[in-house]
Design an enzyme around this catalytic site. Structure first.
Site, PDB file in Angstrom:
ATOM      1  N   GLU A 199       5.524 -27.461  40.097  1.00  0.00           N
ATOM      2  CA  GLU A 199       4.168 -27.234  39.586  1.00  0.00           C
ATOM      3  C   GLU A 199       4.262 -26.435  38.292  1.00  0.00           C
ATOM      4  O   GLU A 199       5.335 -25.948  37.927  1.00  0.00           O
ATOM      5  CB  GLU A 199       3.344 -26.448  40.612  1.00  0.00           C
ATOM      6  CG  GLU A 199       3.225 -27.164  41.933  1.00  0.00           C
ATOM      7  CD  GLU A 199       2.394 -26.409  42.959  1.00  0.00           C
ATOM      8  OE1 GLU A 199       1.848 -25.337  42.617  1.00  0.00           O
ATOM      9  OE2 GLU A 199       2.306 -26.915  44.096  1.00  0.00           O
TER      10      GLU A 199
ATOM     11  N   GLY B 139       8.658 -23.892  39.082  1.00  0.00           N
ATOM     12  CA  GLY B 139       9.748 -24.823  38.763  1.00  0.00           C
ATOM     13  C   GLY B 139      11.044 -24.250  39.309  1.00  0.00           C
ATOM     14  O   GLY B 139      11.505 -24.601  40.394  1.00  0.00           O
ATOM     15  N   SER B 140      11.616 -23.284  38.566  1.00  0.00           N
ATOM     16  CA  SER B 140      12.823 -22.619  39.060  1.00  0.00           C
ATOM     17  C   SER B 140      12.533 -21.856  40.344  1.00  0.00           C
ATOM     18  O   SER B 140      13.425 -21.646  41.156  1.00  0.00           O
ATOM     19  CB  SER B 140      13.362 -21.636  38.009  1.00  0.00           C
ATOM     20  OG  SER B 140      13.849 -22.348  36.895  1.00  0.00           O
TER      21      SER B 140
ATOM     22  N   PHE C 117       9.340 -37.380  44.944  1.00  0.00           N
ATOM     23  CA  PHE C 117       9.461 -36.038  45.518  1.00  0.00           C
ATOM     24  C   PHE C 117       8.602 -35.101  44.674  1.00  0.00           C
ATOM     25  O   PHE C 117       8.896 -34.891  43.492  1.00  0.00           O
ATOM     26  CB  PHE C 117      10.937 -35.660  45.446  1.00  0.00           C
ATOM     27  CG  PHE C 117      11.333 -34.297  45.942  1.00  0.00           C
ATOM     28  CD1 PHE C 117      11.648 -34.084  47.275  1.00  0.00           C
ATOM     29  CD2 PHE C 117      11.473 -33.233  45.054  1.00  0.00           C
ATOM     30  CE1 PHE C 117      12.078 -32.840  47.718  1.00  0.00           C
ATOM     31  CE2 PHE C 117      11.905 -31.986  45.485  1.00  0.00           C
ATOM     32  CZ  PHE C 117      12.207 -31.796  46.831  1.00  0.00           C
TER      33      PHE C 117
ATOM     34  N   SER D 135      20.916 -24.620  34.827  1.00  0.00           N
ATOM     35  CA  SER D 135      22.253 -23.994  34.912  1.00  0.00           C
ATOM     36  C   SER D 135      22.141 -22.538  35.353  1.00  0.00           C
ATOM     37  O   SER D 135      22.981 -22.044  36.119  1.00  0.00           O
ATOM     38  CB  SER D 135      22.967 -24.063  33.561  1.00  0.00           C
ATOM     39  OG  SER D 135      23.325 -25.390  33.271  1.00  0.00           O
ATOM     40  N   GLU D 136      21.080 -21.878  34.884  1.00  0.00           N
ATOM     41  CA  GLU D 136      20.906 -20.463  35.257  1.00  0.00           C
ATOM     42  C   GLU D 136      20.698 -20.358  36.771  1.00  0.00           C
ATOM     43  O   GLU D 136      21.269 -19.487  37.438  1.00  0.00           O
ATOM     44  CB  GLU D 136      19.696 -19.853  34.520  1.00  0.00           C
ATOM     45  CG  GLU D 136      19.876 -19.702  33.012  1.00  0.00           C
ATOM     46  CD  GLU D 136      19.866 -21.023  32.259  1.00  0.00           C
ATOM     47  OE1 GLU D 136      19.104 -21.931  32.656  1.00  0.00           O
ATOM     48  OE2 GLU D 136      20.631 -21.176  31.287  1.00  0.00           O
TER      49      GLU D 136
ATOM     50  N   THR E 285       9.415 -37.550  39.003  1.00  0.00           N
ATOM     51  CA  THR E 285      10.151 -38.786  38.706  1.00  0.00           C
ATOM     52  C   THR E 285       9.606 -39.943  39.539  1.00  0.00           C
ATOM     53  O   THR E 285       9.391 -39.802  40.746  1.00  0.00           O
ATOM     54  CB  THR E 285      11.657 -38.589  39.001  1.00  0.00           C
ATOM     55  OG1 THR E 285      12.138 -37.524  38.177  1.00  0.00           O
ATOM     56  CG2 THR E 285      12.454 -39.856  38.713  1.00  0.00           C
TER      57      THR E 285
ATOM     58  N   GLU F 118      16.678 -30.513  38.976  1.00  0.00           N
ATOM     59  CA  GLU F 118      17.362 -30.178  40.240  1.00  0.00           C
ATOM     60  C   GLU F 118      18.059 -28.817  40.137  1.00  0.00           C
ATOM     61  O   GLU F 118      19.122 -28.592  40.695  1.00  0.00           O
ATOM     62  CB  GLU F 118      18.331 -31.302  40.662  1.00  0.00           C
ATOM     63  CG  GLU F 118      17.606 -32.644  40.715  1.00  0.00           C
ATOM     64  CD  GLU F 118      17.927 -33.523  41.900  1.00  0.00           C
ATOM     65  OE1 GLU F 118      18.652 -33.084  42.796  1.00  0.00           O
ATOM     66  OE2 GLU F 118      17.411 -34.657  41.908  1.00  0.00           O
TER      67      GLU F 118
ATOM     68  N   GLN G  64      44.920 -35.751  13.842  1.00  0.00           N
ATOM     69  CA  GLN G  64      45.155 -34.979  15.064  1.00  0.00           C
ATOM     70  C   GLN G  64      43.931 -34.194  15.513  1.00  0.00           C
ATOM     71  O   GLN G  64      43.749 -33.945  16.711  1.00  0.00           O
ATOM     72  CB  GLN G  64      46.365 -34.060  14.875  1.00  0.00           C
ATOM     73  CG  GLN G  64      47.656 -34.876  14.815  1.00  0.00           C
ATOM     74  CD  GLN G  64      48.860 -34.037  14.503  1.00  0.00           C
ATOM     75  OE1 GLN G  64      48.738 -32.929  13.962  1.00  0.00           O
ATOM     76  NE2 GLN G  64      50.031 -34.545  14.806  1.00  0.00           N
TER      77      GLN G  64
HETATM   78  C1  LIG Z   1      12.662 -35.557  33.487  1.00  0.00           C
HETATM   79  C2  LIG Z   1      12.380 -34.622  34.623  1.00  0.00           C
HETATM   80  C3  LIG Z   1      12.333 -35.112  35.919  1.00  0.00           C
HETATM   81  C4  LIG Z   1      11.990 -34.251  36.977  1.00  0.00           C
HETATM   82  N1  LIG Z   1      11.818 -34.788  38.244  1.00  0.00           N
HETATM   83  C5  LIG Z   1      11.282 -33.996  39.221  1.00  0.00           C
HETATM   84  C6  LIG Z   1      10.899 -34.573  40.471  1.00  0.00           C
HETATM   85  O1  LIG Z   1      11.082 -35.768  40.724  1.00  0.00           O
HETATM   86  N2  LIG Z   1      10.308 -33.770  41.389  1.00  0.00           N
HETATM   87  C7  LIG Z   1      10.088 -32.428  41.163  1.00  0.00           C
HETATM   88  O2  LIG Z   1       9.537 -31.766  42.037  1.00  0.00           O
HETATM   89  N3  LIG Z   1      10.466 -31.848  39.976  1.00  0.00           N
HETATM   90  C8  LIG Z   1      11.029 -32.600  38.998  1.00  0.00           C
HETATM   91  N4  LIG Z   1      11.384 -32.054  37.788  1.00  0.00           N
HETATM   92  C9  LIG Z   1      11.182 -30.626  37.577  1.00  0.00           C
HETATM   93  C10 LIG Z   1      12.460 -29.828  37.328  1.00  0.00           C
HETATM   94  O3  LIG Z   1      13.203 -29.697  38.507  1.00  0.00           O
HETATM   95  C11 LIG Z   1      12.062 -28.479  36.694  1.00  0.00           C
HETATM   96  O4  LIG Z   1      11.624 -28.769  35.386  1.00  0.00           O
HETATM   97  C12 LIG Z   1      13.215 -27.481  36.666  1.00  0.00           C
HETATM   98  O5  LIG Z   1      13.531 -27.045  37.957  1.00  0.00           O
HETATM   99  C13 LIG Z   1      12.901 -26.251  35.803  1.00  0.00           C
HETATM  100  O6  LIG Z   1      11.641 -25.717  36.124  1.00  0.00           O
HETATM  101  P1  LIG Z   1      10.590 -25.424  34.942  1.00  0.00           P
HETATM  102  O7  LIG Z   1      10.494 -26.648  34.115  1.00  0.00           O
HETATM  103  O8  LIG Z   1       9.355 -24.924  35.557  1.00  0.00           O
HETATM  104  O9  LIG Z   1      11.257 -24.326  34.047  1.00  0.00           O
HETATM  105  P2  LIG Z   1      11.264 -22.732  34.304  1.00  0.00           P
HETATM  106  O10 LIG Z   1      11.538 -22.456  35.737  1.00  0.00           O
HETATM  107  O11 LIG Z   1      10.032 -22.154  33.707  1.00  0.00           O
HETATM  108  O12 LIG Z   1      12.533 -22.283  33.458  1.00  0.00           O
HETATM  109  C14 LIG Z   1      12.484 -21.930  32.082  1.00  0.00           C
HETATM  110  C15 LIG Z   1      13.749 -21.142  31.755  1.00  0.00           C
HETATM  111  O13 LIG Z   1      13.772 -19.921  32.498  1.00  0.00           O
HETATM  112  C16 LIG Z   1      14.978 -19.824  33.246  1.00  0.00           C
HETATM  113  N5  LIG Z   1      14.718 -19.121  34.501  1.00  0.00           N
HETATM  114  C17 LIG Z   1      13.699 -19.303  35.370  1.00  0.00           C
HETATM  115  N6  LIG Z   1      13.824 -18.465  36.412  1.00  0.00           N
HETATM  116  C18 LIG Z   1      14.954 -17.751  36.211  1.00  0.00           C
HETATM  117  C19 LIG Z   1      15.617 -16.712  36.916  1.00  0.00           C
HETATM  118  N7  LIG Z   1      15.168 -16.245  38.071  1.00  0.00           N
HETATM  119  N8  LIG Z   1      16.752 -16.199  36.391  1.00  0.00           N
HETATM  120  C20 LIG Z   1      17.248 -16.676  35.228  1.00  0.00           C
HETATM  121  N9  LIG Z   1      16.660 -17.630  34.489  1.00  0.00           N
HETATM  122  C21 LIG Z   1      15.533 -18.161  34.980  1.00  0.00           C
HETATM  123  C22 LIG Z   1      15.387 -21.276  33.487  1.00  0.00           C
HETATM  124  O14 LIG Z   1      16.771 -21.389  33.803  1.00  0.00           O
HETATM  125  C23 LIG Z   1      15.033 -21.883  32.139  1.00  0.00           C
HETATM  126  O15 LIG Z   1      16.035 -21.622  31.204  1.00  0.00           O
HETATM  127  C24 LIG Z   1      11.769 -32.879  36.734  1.00  0.00           C
HETATM  128  C25 LIG Z   1      11.868 -32.377  35.416  1.00  0.00           C
HETATM  129  C26 LIG Z   1      12.148 -33.228  34.373  1.00  0.00           C
HETATM  130  C27 LIG Z   1      12.196 -32.669  32.970  1.00  0.00           C
END
Ligand SMILES: Cc1cc2nc3c(=O)[nH]c(=O)nc-3n(C[C@H](O)[C@H](O)[C@H](O)COP(=O)(O)OP(=O)(O)OC[C@H]3O[C@@H](n4cnc5c(N)ncnc54)[C@H](O)[C@@H]3O)c2cc1C
Length: 402
Positions: A124, A128-129, A120, A364-365, A155, A361, A277
């Protein structure tokens, strides 16, 4: 599948996990690979397609059944589940739910049999988020498409035979609108995969960057309706979150079992440390939170199956269970004392493995934003304005996906 059949499947999965995978955990960690015979056993048992539709070679489990299998998978190294996780989950579900009959017939039976691995590809470098900000493009070329862009952390990319790729097909649209999804075979000219990433944990599960350089695909590569890809991503990610929550319950059970066994046998001052304990208190907290997580997952899965809640519930379960297992692995290391810090100790490995669950996926935020936003929308609050995040300003739903 009737209830008796499912009980047999679950028992067989438990036997495979505890009898065959668990004894090989250190080998998987050291080799950073799943042994070929375990991949073959998983394929033979139908694990590459347990959540894919029965009509296309899968077992077609419900969400309530899916989470029970995930409780079992979570009991060992998460890398094993990862091998077939994308086929059943994020990649396979897009094709199963939104693909054409032709795409389903072409890919799903071979994915369910473990002959094809699907990945999937959504995330990019700056999406991400907030994946609605993705920059990969899909430009019309005759009746087909030309895809350009790069994805990261994908993945199973180094093993993948096909990618479910999300790309902006309408540059005039911003945010979640104008994104389409495509199935792209890994052998298509212009597709390349980087070296697999070195990660903190989950050895044996591979991720890598994937590049699309003038990749030409036919009209049959488009999955579902043009410009509706983002909504598809959100749908499958919600299901995936509940599955991740269940894996965390399985892992919490495992580190609790390791900790109870250690506390009952390791001695200080001539007595087992379990006599103290304060050690019992750590075990008690682990157990109570594990029970809460398991009950929550089962309840949310039942409501997912009826369609009552497919968003706030799964995000709540992911938030609680991923954080719960983080506390469980931390306490497990504490119960093991110095031994818990040494490589080769199972709890040390799970301590590193568990960290990923709070990131992928949806962090937590992001889960908190989905839960809070969902509750307020249900109370009638409008989504806009004011916009607390740039993605809202672009008109895209903030990260209700990853
Ligand atoms: C081992 C691994 C496997 C993965 N597999 C896949 C896959 O198969 N396919 C795929 O497409 N992706 C995959 N991912 C990507 C993964 O889903 C993203 O890394 C994740 O969603 C976070 O995005 P980011 O790394 O860009 O971090 P960022 O989005 O840059 O986040 C950095 C920090 O900012 C916070 N943040 C960002 N936006 C907000 C907001 N609006 N409000 C509050 N806090 C915020 C986040 O919570 C985090 O603490 C994988 C990642 C890893 C590490």
């Amino acid at each position: 599948m009737d209830a008796d059949d499912f009980r047999s499947v679950r028992a067989a999965v438990r036997e495979l996990i505890r009898g065959s995978v668990l004894p090989r955990e250190e080998q998987i960690e050291d080799d950073d690979a799943i042994p070929a015979e375990l991949r073959a056993q998983a394929a033979e048992m139908g694990l590459f397609g347990y959540a894919l539709p029965e009509g296309h070679g899968g077992l077609g489990v419900t969400m309530s059944e899916d989470v029970q299998l995930a409780f079992e998978f979570g009991y060992t190294t998460p890398a094993f589940r990862s091998l077939f996780g994308t086929n059943n989950g994020i990649a396979g579900q897009v094709i199963a739910k939104f693909g054409t009959e032709e795409q389903q017939q072409k890919y799903l039976p071979r994915m369910a049999a473990g002959e094809l691995i699907g990945s999937f590809a959504l995330t990019e470098a700056e999406a991400g988020s907030d994946p609605a900000g993705l920059r990969t493009s899909a430009r019309r070329d005759g009746d087909g498409w030309v895809i350009n862009g790069g994805k990261r952390y994908i993945t199973n990319a180094p093993l993948a035979d096909l990618f479910v790729v999300f790309a902006r097909s309408d540059p005039a649209q911003t945010g979640g609108r104008g994104i389409s999804s495509f199935v792209v075979e890994a052998t298509t000219p212009g597709v390349s995969v980087g070296p697999h990433d070195k990660k903190m944990g989950q050895s044996g599960a591979w991720t890598a960057e994937v590049f699309f350089d003038d990749v030409r695909v036919g009209p049959d590569a488009l999955i579902g309706e043009e410009g509706r890809g983002y909504a598809k991503a959100l749908t499958v990610l919600s299901r995936g979150r509940l599955h991740i929550a269940a894996l965390c319950v399985g892992m919490a059970q495992r580190v609790l079992d390791e900790s109870v066994a250690y506390a009952a046998s390791a001695k200080q001052g001539g007595a087992p440390i379990g006599r103290f304990q304060l050690v019992q208190g750590m075990l008690a907290d682990m157990y109570a939170e594990l029970l809460a997580g398991r009950s929550m997952v089962l309840d949310v899965a039942a409501r997912y199956d009826t369609g009552e809640d497919t968003s706030v519930g799964p995000s709540s379960a992911k938030l609680f269970c991923t954080e719960m297992v983080g506390r469980a692995v931390d306490r497990a290391v504490q119960v093991h004392g110095g031994l818990g810090y040494l490589r080769t100790t199972a709890v040390e490995r799970f301590y590193r493995d568990a960290r990923l669950f709070r990131l992928y996926e949806g962090t937590s935020e992001v889960q908190r934003l989905i839960i809070g936003g969902g509750l307020l929308r249900a109370a009638g609050m409008r989504k806009d304005p004011p916009a607390p995040h740039p993605s809202h300003a672009r008109g895209g739903a903030l990260q209700e996906g990853r």
